[in-house]
Write an enzyme that holds these catalytic residues in place. Structure first.
Site, mmCIF file in Angstrom:
data_model
loop_
_atom_site.group_PDB
_atom_site.id
_atom_site.type_symbol
_atom_site.label_atom_id
_atom_site.label_comp_id
_atom_site.label_asym_id
_atom_site.label_seq_id
_atom_site.Cartn_x
_atom_site.Cartn_y
_atom_site.Cartn_z
ATOM 1 N N GLU A 47 9.713 1.843 10.848
ATOM 2 C CA GLU A 47 10.754 2.858 10.624
ATOM 3 C C GLU A 47 10.048 4.209 10.648
ATOM 4 O O GLU A 47 9.296 4.529 9.731
ATOM 5 C CB GLU A 47 11.465 2.625 9.288
ATOM 6 C CG GLU A 47 12.291 1.347 9.326
ATOM 7 C CD GLU A 47 12.973 1.022 8.011
ATOM 8 O OE1 GLU A 47 13.451 -0.110 7.868
ATOM 9 O OE2 GLU A 47 13.006 1.899 7.120
ATOM 10 N N LYS B 217 0.874 -1.175 0.000
ATOM 11 C CA LYS B 217 0.000 0.000 0.000
ATOM 12 C C LYS B 217 0.913 1.227 0.000
ATOM 13 O O LYS B 217 1.438 1.624 1.039
ATOM 14 C CB LYS B 217 -0.885 -0.021 1.249
ATOM 15 C CG LYS B 217 -2.239 0.670 1.107
ATOM 16 C CD LYS B 217 -2.185 2.133 0.783
ATOM 17 C CE LYS B 217 -1.879 3.004 1.969
ATOM 18 N NZ LYS B 217 -1.650 4.418 1.603
ATOM 19 N N CYS C 135 13.965 10.811 6.629
ATOM 20 C CA CYS C 135 13.888 10.464 8.048
ATOM 21 C C CYS C 135 15.241 10.619 8.726
ATOM 22 O O CYS C 135 15.323 10.911 9.907
ATOM 23 C CB CYS C 135 13.385 9.050 8.193
ATOM 24 S SG CYS C 135 14.357 7.874 7.239
ATOM 25 N N GLU D 76 9.554 17.071 14.455
ATOM 26 C CA GLU D 76 10.061 16.726 13.126
ATOM 27 C C GLU D 76 9.372 17.638 12.106
ATOM 28 O O GLU D 76 8.168 17.516 11.863
ATOM 29 C CB GLU D 76 9.757 15.259 12.814
ATOM 30 C CG GLU D 76 10.403 14.803 11.519
ATOM 31 C CD GLU D 76 10.017 13.377 11.117
ATOM 32 O OE1 GLU D 76 8.835 13.022 11.222
ATOM 33 O OE2 GLU D 76 10.917 12.638 10.670
HETATM 34 P P1 NAD Z 1 2.463 8.697 7.218
HETATM 35 O O1 NAD Z 1 2.650 7.943 8.482
HETATM 36 O O2 NAD Z 1 1.457 9.794 7.190
HETATM 37 O O3 NAD Z 1 2.035 7.709 6.039
HETATM 38 C C1 NAD Z 1 2.811 6.584 5.705
HETATM 39 C C2 NAD Z 1 1.907 5.518 5.117
HETATM 40 O O4 NAD Z 1 1.010 5.069 6.127
HETATM 41 C C3 NAD Z 1 1.050 5.990 3.947
HETATM 42 O O5 NAD Z 1 1.010 4.979 2.980
HETATM 43 C C4 NAD Z 1 -0.316 6.163 4.601
HETATM 44 O O6 NAD Z 1 -1.394 6.011 3.701
HETATM 45 C C5 NAD Z 1 -0.303 5.044 5.610
HETATM 46 N N1 NAD Z 1 -1.243 5.195 6.722
HETATM 47 C C6 NAD Z 1 -1.699 6.340 7.287
HETATM 48 N N2 NAD Z 1 -2.569 6.051 8.282
HETATM 49 C C7 NAD Z 1 -2.649 4.695 8.363
HETATM 50 C C8 NAD Z 1 -3.366 3.794 9.185
HETATM 51 N N3 NAD Z 1 -4.197 4.216 10.148
HETATM 52 N N4 NAD Z 1 -3.194 2.466 8.991
HETATM 53 C C9 NAD Z 1 -2.366 1.998 8.038
HETATM 54 N N5 NAD Z 1 -1.669 2.817 7.201
HETATM 55 C C10 NAD Z 1 -1.802 4.145 7.376
HETATM 56 O O7 NAD Z 1 3.911 9.199 6.809
HETATM 57 P P2 NAD Z 1 4.290 10.180 5.607
HETATM 58 O O8 NAD Z 1 3.859 11.550 5.981
HETATM 59 O O9 NAD Z 1 3.832 9.567 4.333
HETATM 60 O O10 NAD Z 1 5.901 10.072 5.616
HETATM 61 C C11 NAD Z 1 6.729 10.882 6.374
HETATM 62 C C12 NAD Z 1 7.144 10.207 7.680
HETATM 63 O O11 NAD Z 1 7.829 8.984 7.403
HETATM 64 C C13 NAD Z 1 8.125 11.027 8.497
HETATM 65 O O12 NAD Z 1 7.750 11.003 9.852
HETATM 66 C C14 NAD Z 1 9.459 10.318 8.301
HETATM 67 O O13 NAD Z 1 10.403 10.518 9.315
HETATM 68 C C15 NAD Z 1 9.004 8.908 8.213
HETATM 69 N N6 NAD Z 1 10.041 8.079 7.551
HETATM 70 C C16 NAD Z 1 10.806 7.251 8.328
HETATM 71 C C17 NAD Z 1 11.822 6.489 7.743
HETATM 72 C C18 NAD Z 1 12.710 5.597 8.574
HETATM 73 O O14 NAD Z 1 13.404 4.775 8.020
HETATM 74 N N7 NAD Z 1 12.706 5.723 9.883
HETATM 75 C C19 NAD Z 1 12.046 6.571 6.363
HETATM 76 C C20 NAD Z 1 11.241 7.438 5.611
HETATM 77 C C21 NAD Z 1 10.232 8.176 6.227
#
Ligand code: NAD
Length: 505
Positions: free
Chosen positions: A266, A191, A300, A399
């Protein structure tokens, strides 16, 4: 024709396929619309114009995809590792063959600059090769001996898994999560993020054209609250590999609790780069600038808190500010661009709100701090440096996830360590010093899953990747990925007629 004009023309050609057909789901080897026919619009952050529509998958589509992944699991898991390896290498070759298309689509979908995205496909291909090479040994375990007993461990793939990815560098992150799952023998329902789904569509097509059997990799587009939630709750899905925000991780853990999902998270970061006066300051400045202003700061592992020893604070932050001011903002397809637009207007507003907050909190804006007037249309913000900040300020704790760096002075090593650890996050840390003893001592006490000493983030794929505290649960990379995607079984063999307790006569 300028390089930008010619790249724009190529991007138009690569995106033309989405003019007629939406970005479809892929279930059981078939490209399919959402079961209720719904779609949603994909807007480019470059100019806020629509570039595609995507199938709006929901629980019914996730259910079909999970069933397809379950049906494909037994055969894929039973395939000899050497054959999985060969298929993963063919996928890598096919990714490289379509590297330009992947890069151009990713730039228009995410706003990331071509100078970074041109390497995304190669990095993605490398993930498939790396984990493909390890597929033949994935099941290997240990033998453990004790008196009267030999124990044999082996690993087997856990089952169909769900992969949920964010919008920042979506292509690279999808390959990073999916390649080890496939190498381990798991089948996948992916997804991708609703804000940037296009390269995930290319990726699943590439994989199937390269010979991946139908149903091994399924793709469902949709939003977190419906498709994402349904995936985390589905009983046929045995584990969720998730990359995204910390608070989404909390939701996924709750959602997955009924079906006892194994989770790997992550999550976010507010990563310190700690600069001591004895460091190579020119290299430290270049690394700090690279780690916050590359990839639009939407990474991230970005070094978003700059902790600098008091004696060099003014000169060092002045150096960083000068570099930040010289960074070129522009269209992502312009080869000279370093900073492109942020992913979406909502995210742009969030990042811009921290500029007002910095002023309210009493920090100084030493570079940037506004939307560049020459780019009024897309989601652009200037590379920004806050100085005279304290670690207790929100600009130092939250962040921001944009090209925004908060610089804080420290007195001595103990103060630097206390400031570095004073955060809810613990993903990465960057340490700059020429004192090797201090480097050992400091990195030992720094609360982070990954630390680079006298270096920016350069990944070596066999090493563990992941965070502590609110930055994540579990590790990826090398054999750690297989620990997540596989179950470990132990079988104990008696090697002598040991005494068995006699109960009941
Ligand atoms: P997000 O958490 O808003 O969304 C990530 C994914 O989760 C999307 O596909 C979204 O549709 C899905 N999602 C949202 N709500 C959900 C739910 N209730 N159940 C299941 N899936 C759900 O994150 P974002 O804004 O897309 O990405 C940015 C974030 O990702 C930042 O906080 C960044 O630090 C983090 N990130 C972490 C790493 C790492 O390796 N630690 C790497 C890249 C990004």
């Amino acid at each position: 024709m300028s390089a930008l004009e010619s790249n724009l023309e190529k991007a138009r050609q690569y995106l033309a396929r989405f003019d007629q057909t939406p970005c479809l789901n892929q279930i059981g080897g078939e490209a399919v619309a959402a079961s209720d026919g719904a779609t949603f619009e994909i807007v480019s952050p470059v100019d806020l114009k629509p570039i595609a529509r995507a199938a709006h998958g929901k629980a019914a589509d996730i259910d079909r995809a999970a069933k397809a992944a379950k049906a494909a699991f037994a055969d894929w898991a039973a395939l000899p590792g050497a054959e999985r390896k060969a298929i993963l290498h063919r996928i890598a070759d096919a990714i490289v063959a379509r590297a330009e298309e992947i890069a151009f689509v990713e730039c228009m979908d995410t706003g990331q600059a071509l100078r970074f995205m041109s390497k995304a496909a190669l990095r993605g291909a490398e993930n498939f090769r790396f984990f493909g090479d390890r597929a033949p040994q994935a099941a290997d375990g240990q033998t453990l001996h004790t008196a009267g007993q030999v124990n044999m461990t082996k690993r087997s793939p856990i089952g169909p898994v769900g992969i949920i990815t964010p919008w920042n560098t979506p292509f690279m992150l999808s390959t990073w999560k999916i390649a080890p799952a496939l190498a381990a023998g798991c089948t996948v329902v992916h997804k991708p993020a609703e804000l940037s789904p296009l390269s995930a569509r290319l990726l699943v097509e590439i994989a199937e054209e390269a010979g991946l059997p139908k149903g091994v990799w399924n793709l469902v587009n949709g939003f977190g609250e419906d498709a994402g939630k349904a995936l985390t709750e589905h009983p046929d899905i045995k584990a969720i590999g998730f990359v995204g925000e910390s608070r989404t991780g909390q939701m996924i853990m709750r959602q997955g609790s009924e079906t006892l999902k194994r989770v790997h998270f992550e999550l976010g970061g507010k990563n310190p780069v700690v600069v001591f006066a004895d460091a190579d300051l020119e290299r430290a400045a270049d690394a700090a600038v690279f780690m916050i202003y590359s990839l639009n700061g939407e990474r991230c592992t970005s070094s978003s808190r700059l902790l600098v020893e008091e004696s060099i604070y003014d000169s060092f932050t002045a150096k960083v500010a000068e570099k930040a001011k010289r960074i070129k903002i522009g269209h992502p397809l312009d080869p000279d661009t370093t900073i492109g637009p942020l992913i979406h207007t909502v995210h742009e507003e969030k990042v811009l709100s921290y500029f007002d907050l910095a002023r309210q909190e009493g920090a100084t804006i030493a570079a940037g701090g506004r939307k560049p007037p020459e780019f009024p249309d897309g989601c652009y913000v200037e590379p920004t440096l806050f100085t005279n900040a304290r670690n207790s300020m929100r600009i130092a704790q939250e962040e921001i996830f944009g090209p925004v760096l908060t610089a804080i002075p420290f007195r001595d090593e103990a103060d630097a360590l206390a400031l570095a650890n004073d955060t809810q996050y613990g993903l990465t840390g960057y340490l700059w010093t020429s004192d090797v003893t201090r480097a050992f001592r400091f990195s030992d006490a720094l609360e982070a899953g990954m630390i680079w000493v006298n270096s920016e983030n350069t990944r070596h794929l066999p090493t563990p990747f992941g965070g502590v505290k609110n930055s994540g649960i579990g590790r990826d990379g090398g054999d750690w990925s297989f620990d997540f995607y596989m179950e470990t079984k132990n079988v104990a063999f008696a090697t002598s007629a040991h005494r068995i307790p006699k109960l009941g006569g």
